[in-house]
Design a protein around this motif. Structure first.
Motif, short mmCIF file in Angstrom:
data_model
loop_
_atom_site.label_atom_id
_atom_site.label_comp_id
_atom_site.label_asym_id
_atom_site.label_seq_id
_atom_site.Cartn_x
_atom_site.Cartn_y
_atom_site.Cartn_z
N PRO A 101 14.88 42.58 40.38
CA PRO A 101 15.95 43.02 39.42
C PRO A 101 16.88 44.36 39.91
O PRO A 101 18.09 44.04 40.00
CB PRO A 101 15.12 43.46 38.31
N ALA A 102 16.08 45.24 40.46
CA ALA A 102 17.06 46.28 41.15
C ALA A 102 18.08 45.76 42.22
O ALA A 102 19.15 46.34 42.49
CB ALA A 102 16.20 47.63 41.81
N ALA A 106 22.23 45.98 42.66
CA ALA A 106 22.76 46.32 43.63
C ALA A 106 24.00 45.29 44.21
O ALA A 106 25.18 45.37 44.32
CB ALA A 106 22.24 46.63 44.77
N SER A 107 23.41 44.30 44.09
CA SER A 107 24.54 42.93 44.62
C SER A 107 25.54 42.98 43.71
O SER A 107 26.93 42.65 44.22
CB SER A 107 23.75 41.72 44.73
N GLN A 108 25.29 42.60 42.56
CA GLN A 108 26.42 42.57 41.56
C GLN A 108 27.39 43.87 41.62
O GLN A 108 28.67 43.68 41.22
CB GLN A 108 25.94 42.27 40.18
N ALA A 109 26.62 45.09 41.72
CA ALA A 109 27.80 46.03 41.96
C ALA A 109 28.94 46.08 43.06
O ALA A 109 29.92 46.53 43.05
CB ALA A 109 26.83 47.38 42.34
N GLY A 218 19.18 32.47 42.99
CA GLY A 218 20.17 33.71 43.67
C GLY A 218 20.68 34.67 42.44
O GLY A 218 20.22 34.46 41.50
N VAL A 219 21.36 35.44 43.17
CA VAL A 219 21.80 36.45 42.19
C VAL A 219 23.23 35.93 41.49
O VAL A 219 24.11 35.63 42.08
CB VAL A 219 22.35 37.57 43.06
N PRO A 220 23.10 36.01 40.06
CA PRO A 220 24.45 35.43 39.31
C PRO A 220 25.54 36.17 39.67
O PRO A 220 25.42 37.40 39.60
CB PRO A 220 23.75 35.46 37.91
N GLY A 244 18.57 52.79 46.76
CA GLY A 244 18.95 52.97 45.33
C GLY A 244 20.26 52.51 45.07
O GLY A 244 20.63 52.95 43.84
N TYR A 245 21.28 52.11 45.71
CA TYR A 245 22.47 51.73 45.21
C TYR A 245 22.45 50.83 44.20
O TYR A 245 21.64 49.92 44.06
CB TYR A 245 23.18 50.94 46.54
#
Length: 525
Positions: A101-102, A106-109, A218-220, A244-245
């Protein structure tokens, strides 16, 4: 803050776990670990991040074909990489999984940051896609296969894909990337990879499809139901999420940008073209270097399941030992170029360099101190010109020559320098003949043995990043404290006096490197 005291961040590629790890994964992990250990020994605060890239169509299809949940397959396959890293003594600080989840956060950020910069837009994708490479290819890049089949530049099957997709405006970054390559020539190494990337970018960049709708593993994509991120946006972001991003403080604030992304030459484009463009778009600093190492070939042939020559690194470690395997791969392969290996070559190198040269030097030096001096050390002895000459060779090698080459990832050159110092020590033993001095000149014998004790310690500290278990075993026997096994300790002129005054006494030494034999069934290369 000087460069030599600044924090140091290094990463492996984020491995795709659709199969068990092979020797190529091991090679990259070992090289990255040696660099991380070397930098720690230089006194730097180091982060080594690795992990598994678990999303994408390939994992989804494999799990579907096996009748299981994709996350179950990812859990199993990721565990094999952790096991390999533990077996090979890889000193990573964080193992990131893209299913965490972390990492999703980060990917969505970074996606939102690229979107806010106006670099993402929704359109329709039609083109060639390789499931095995998780990559899109232009028609001009394809090669002919058997019959009417078209293949990617890597020789993998491609299929025509049509679907709605988010696109990244990669075309906007052509000039910026070329400026980067020209202004920072070490951004891509070695030069052969840099030249390849520059030719590719100079040929023109098209906007990049960065989402898929044909599967949901995948990452939504934020605010776009039904879309998951293209695996390379997701996978590359691991280098940020591992620190940690999107929290810009903490480890990210301390260690980013990365000093080195260590990757295979087949994925340089993703790291040297797409990744810096994504980071520019998101307003984040760029890594300092992308190093594309070569392939490891089995007896000169690229490994493939069809040839039946894919090798399990766990089996190699069990057969030859972890330290001999680590040493061989960095000693015999010029890092950055393709290299080859075989059972015979591993055995020959381990026996010649480790068992017969360094191991024998340490064993006979310490054994003579134990046998002839009851293990007692003394700093009060008269040195001779020959002793000072040997100290000069060993100290220059271990303080200057080996570190200089390791800093440039020229591991084989650095080890060759180290081995020359080992040979000089063995020549010194043969010339001084302390076994003969025992009867003719006991004081001179003591001076020779004390000289040998000191140079063996120096050589062990220098090679410790490569063979950490054996080096620590030797340094334990020699009474060297754990916090005195770094390069700063090599400049401590009082260490030997302190050790002798501590009352330390050398015990019966234990051999470091047993001689190896070629396993049955292994023919000549």
């Amino acid at each position: 803050m000087s460069e030599n005291s600044a924090p140091f961040y290094i990463t492996t590629a984020i491995s795709y776990p659709n199969g068990r790890p092979h020797i190529g994964h091991a090679y990259e992990a070992i090289a990255t670990d040696v660099m991380a250990r070397f930098q720690r020994a230089q006194g730097r605060d180091v982060r080594l991040i690795t992990g598994t890239d678990e999303h994408g169509l390939k994992m989804f299809q494999t799990a579907r074909d096996q009748g299981r949940e994709t996350i179950d397959l990812a859990d199993e396959m990721s565990s094999y990489f952790r096991e390999m890293y533990a077996k090979l003594n890889i000193s990573y600080d964080n193992f990131m999984r893209t299913s965490d989840p972390a990492h999703h956060a980060a990917s969505q950020a970074i996606w939102r940051a690229m979107e806010a910069n106006g670099d993402l837009y929704l359109d329709r994708y039609e083109g060639w896609y390789s499931v095995r490479d998780e990559a899109f290819y232009d028609e001009s890049e394809l090669v002919d296969g058997e019959g009417d089949a078209r293949l990617s530049p890597q020789g993998t099957p491609v299929e025509w894909t049509v679907e709605e997709s988010w696109f990244f405006r990669l075309s906007n970054y052509q000039d910026k990337l070329l400026t980067l390559y020209n202004d920072q020539p070490d951004f891509i190494r070695p030069d052969s990879r840099r030249n390849e990337v520059m030719r590719f970018v100079e040929g023109g960049l098209k906007d990049l499809s960065v989402s898929r709708t044909s599967f949901d593993w995948g990452v939504p994509v934020p605010g776009s139901p039904g879309h998951v991120m293209y695996v390379w946006v997701d996978a590359l972001t691991t280098y940020l999420s591992g620190l940690g991003y999107p929290d810009l403080d903490g480890d990210f604030g301390k260690f980013w940008p990365a000093n080195i992304h260590m990757i295979g030459k087949d994925i340089v484009r993703f790291h040297a073209v797409y990744w810096p463009a994504f980071l520019m778009s998101a307003g984040l600093p760029l890594p300092k270097q992308v190093f594309g190492h070569g392939f490891l070939l089995n007896r000169g042939e690229k490994m493939s399941k069809s040839l039946g020559n894919v090798v399990d690194p766990m089996a190699l470690a069990d057969t030859f030992g972890v330290d001999p395997l680590r040493y061989y791969l960095l000693r015999e392969v010029s890092f950055g170029q393709d290299g080859t290996y075989s059972a015979e070559a591993i055995v020959w190198t381990a026996n010649a360099d480790l068992a017969n040269s360094f191991g024998n030097l340490a064993q006979r030096s310490l054994s003579m101190i134990f046998k002839n001096l009851d293990g007692a050390l003394t700093a009060n002895y008269a040195s001779h010109e020959d002793d000072r000459a040997l100290f000069s060779i060993v100290n220059d090698t271990c303080r200057n020559l080996l570190p200089r080459e390791f800093e440039q990832l020229a591991f084989s050159v650095g080890i060759e320098e180290w081995l020359r110092a080992v040979f000089a020590c063995n020549q010194y033993v043969d010339t001084q003949a302390p076994w003969a001095l025992r009867k003719t000149d006991p004081d001179r014998m003591r001076a020779v043995l004390m000289t040998l004790f000191q140079v063996v310690r120096t050589l062990a500290i220098a090679i410790r990043p490569v063979v950490p278990t054996a080096a620590d075993m030797l340094l334990d026997q020699m009474g060297i404290a754990e916090d005195a096994r770094n390069f700063a300790a090599l400049n401590d002129g009082d260490w030997f006096v302190k050790l002798t005054e501590s009352g330390f006494s050398l015990g019966q030494p234990t051999p470091l490197f047993p001689r190896l034999d070629v396993p049955e069934g292994e023919g000549e290369a």
